[in-house]
Design an enzyme around this catalytic site. Structure first.
Site, PDB file in Angstrom:
ATOM      1  CG  PHE A   1     -49.758  83.655  59.252  1.00 25.71           C
ATOM      2  CD1 PHE A   1     -49.640  83.016  58.028  1.00 25.71           C
ATOM      3  CD2 PHE A   1     -48.642  84.219  59.827  1.00 25.71           C
ATOM      4  CE1 PHE A   1     -48.420  82.946  57.385  1.00 25.71           C
ATOM      5  CE2 PHE A   1     -47.413  84.152  59.191  1.00 25.71           C
ATOM      6  CZ  PHE A   1     -47.301  83.512  57.971  1.00 25.71           C
ATOM      7  CG  ASP A   2     -57.359  82.072  58.286  1.00 23.00           C
ATOM      8  OD1 ASP A   2     -58.079  82.124  59.294  1.00 23.00           O
ATOM      9  OD2 ASP A   2     -57.429  81.158  57.447  1.00 23.00           O
TER      10      ASP A   2
END
Length: 225
Positions: A14-15
């Site tokens: 995840f960003d």
């Protein structure tokens, strides 16, 4: 050709800021009277230049430097809100995947955002720019995560997906390493999206993380029937 399934994957990278946390609202809060798109693009131009020139600078310091250049007070990272679907979606996704953070932030700043994401225990691995000594789109962070995922859980990169809003920071470098991608569009997003090559390949696209989580649940249900 077999249609790929989200649930065939085992780990999600995840960003955070732009995908889980609404950093554009957080940043623009310092200049609410300025046109949003123009302000955010100007901010990003300064930020990217500083990240390239100073890859080991703490992100909190870097944000302060950018706002100093803009002659504005820097809004604290701790004040940036999560998108309303984020926390619930992460709880659903956690049932099916290893959840990994790869963020252009420092450890202390991420800790201030973590309660908005669900708190301790949500993520299986957190890797920041401070850990890596480089900011995305540099490949070092992705390579670091892939090494950890392989050593910890025996997961090969073919079963790892990049889940992000930014094409510039995440999808383009992830694709260079052959990773599958889920684009969380966050309609209206500017930074890392505006002006980018929209043909960059993503296997899945959703407006929100909540919609992705719903798709995963449907796949699981369909597989049980």
């Amino acid at each position: 050709m077999t249609t790929p399934r989200l649930t065939d994957q085992k780990a999600l990278i995840f960003d955070v800021y732009g995908t889980l946390i609404d950093w554009e609202t957080g940043l623009h809060s310092a200049a609410p009277l300025q046109p949003r798109t123009t302000f955010l693009q100007t901010y990003l131009d300064h930020e990217s230049a500083l990240q390239t020139a100073n890859p080991t600078m703490l992100y909190s310091t870097l944000v302060s430097e950018v706002f100093s250049k803009l002659s504005l007070p820097a809004p604290p990272i701790s004040s940036w809100p999560a998108f309303p679907d984020t926390a619930a979606a992460l709880q659903i996704l956690k049932k099916h995947f290893k959840l990994i953070v790869l963020s252009n932030v420092d450890k202390a700043s991420f800790a201030t955002s973590l309660p908005r994401l669900g708190g301790d225990g949500v993520f299986d691995l957190v890797v920041t720019a401070e850990d890596v000594g480089a900011y995305k789109p540099d490949l070092k962070g992705f390579e670091w995560v892939l090494k950890e995922v392989k050593e910890r859980w025996g997961i090969e990169k073919e079963q790892v997906m990049s889940v992000a809003n930014s094409l510039f920071h995440d999808h383009i470098p992830a694709k260079k390493l052959g990773l599958k991608g889920v684009w969380i569009r966050r309609p209206g997003a500017v930074m890392g999206v505006e002006g980018m090559d929209m043909t960059t390949k993503r296997e899945w696209e959703y407006d929100t993380l909540g919609e992705m989580a719903e798709s995963v649940e449907r796949e699981v249900t369909d597989g049980e029937n």
